[in-house]
Write a protein that holds these residues in place. Sequence first.
Motif, short mmCIF file in Angstrom:
data_model
loop_
_atom_site.label_atom_id
_atom_site.label_comp_id
_atom_site.label_asym_id
_atom_site.label_seq_id
_atom_site.Cartn_x
_atom_site.Cartn_y
_atom_site.Cartn_z
N VAL A 78 0.83 -1.20 0.00
CA VAL A 78 0.00 0.00 0.00
C VAL A 78 0.87 1.25 0.00
N ILE A 82 0.87 4.03 -3.07
CA ILE A 82 0.57 5.46 -2.89
C ILE A 82 1.69 6.31 -3.48
N THR A 140 -3.63 -2.37 -5.58
CA THR A 140 -3.81 -1.05 -4.98
C THR A 140 -3.41 0.05 -5.95
N LEU A 144 -5.92 2.98 -7.21
CA LEU A 144 -5.65 4.41 -7.05
C LEU A 144 -5.75 5.15 -8.38
N LEU A 166 -6.10 12.39 -2.50
CA LEU A 166 -5.75 11.02 -2.14
C LEU A 166 -6.69 10.46 -1.08
N ARG A 167 -6.92 11.25 -0.03
CA ARG A 167 -7.68 10.76 1.11
C ARG A 167 -9.17 10.62 0.80
N GLN A 170 -9.10 8.96 -4.05
CA GLN A 170 -8.34 7.82 -4.56
C GLN A 170 -8.36 6.61 -3.61
N LEU A 171 -8.17 6.85 -2.32
CA LEU A 171 -8.16 5.72 -1.38
C LEU A 171 -9.50 5.00 -1.31
#
Length: 263
Positions: A78, A82, A140, A144, A166-167, A170-171
């Motif tokens: 993960v 990212i 993952t 994303l 991202l938070r 995407q996550l």
Amino acid sequence: MTRHGRMARWILPAVIAVLAVVIWDRVCVWNEIPHYILPRPGVVARTLINDWPLLFDALLVTLQITALALALAVFGGVGLAILFSQSRLLNLSFYPFAVMLQVTPVIAIAPLIFIYVSSKMAGLLICAWIVAFFPVLANTTLGLRSADHGLQDLFSIYGATRWQRLRLLQLPAALPYFLGGLRIAGGLALIGAVVAEYVAGTGGIGAGLAYTILEAGYRLNIPRMFAALALIAAMGVVIFAGLALLSHLLLRKWHESAMRRGS
């Protein structure tokens, strides 16, 4: 799914499993196969009970290696995914090395790992981690990158920061992909642990279920081999079922793959 459909979903596999055991037993009886070649299911069950202290200790060792390898695969997979999603340069630079780790058979590099790593337990852990790492990373990373482009444009219009994108976007979008990779990685971590134990076992490192199978084979204790093999199979089923349940609990209220459809 209807009530009868849900019942059949659980009953049919159990019936097939019982039939398989009965056929196994009858084949041994009809062909008068001795237990040191193919033991009957009852003999394996008695061995499992009689040798339970030995088998349970070996089970704990294999389970510990599998769980630690899976945890490291999740953390590393993960984390790298990212980083790869935030930097195309990092992705192009390091992703090929992850692919190389995946396509190289672990049984081929395990002897080298045990040469260069002083701790045998660390060597077992590295081997299991190598096998489990790539599915988490690949799934993952794909998740994303699979966030809806319309939502990405909306985030850009409102001036969202990279962290907010991202938070908040995407996550959540990557969660189903990550959980799919996690289910695969769970079984692969067990496979990696067993293969590593086989390689280490030839050097006299005894502990897990794979070494128990090797030792039983040297002693021609075939029922114990089957008992240890049954524990490995059961462990794999439990790991997959637990991760599938986790996936269902996390996705059931919002993702199509886990939401129940009407009859």
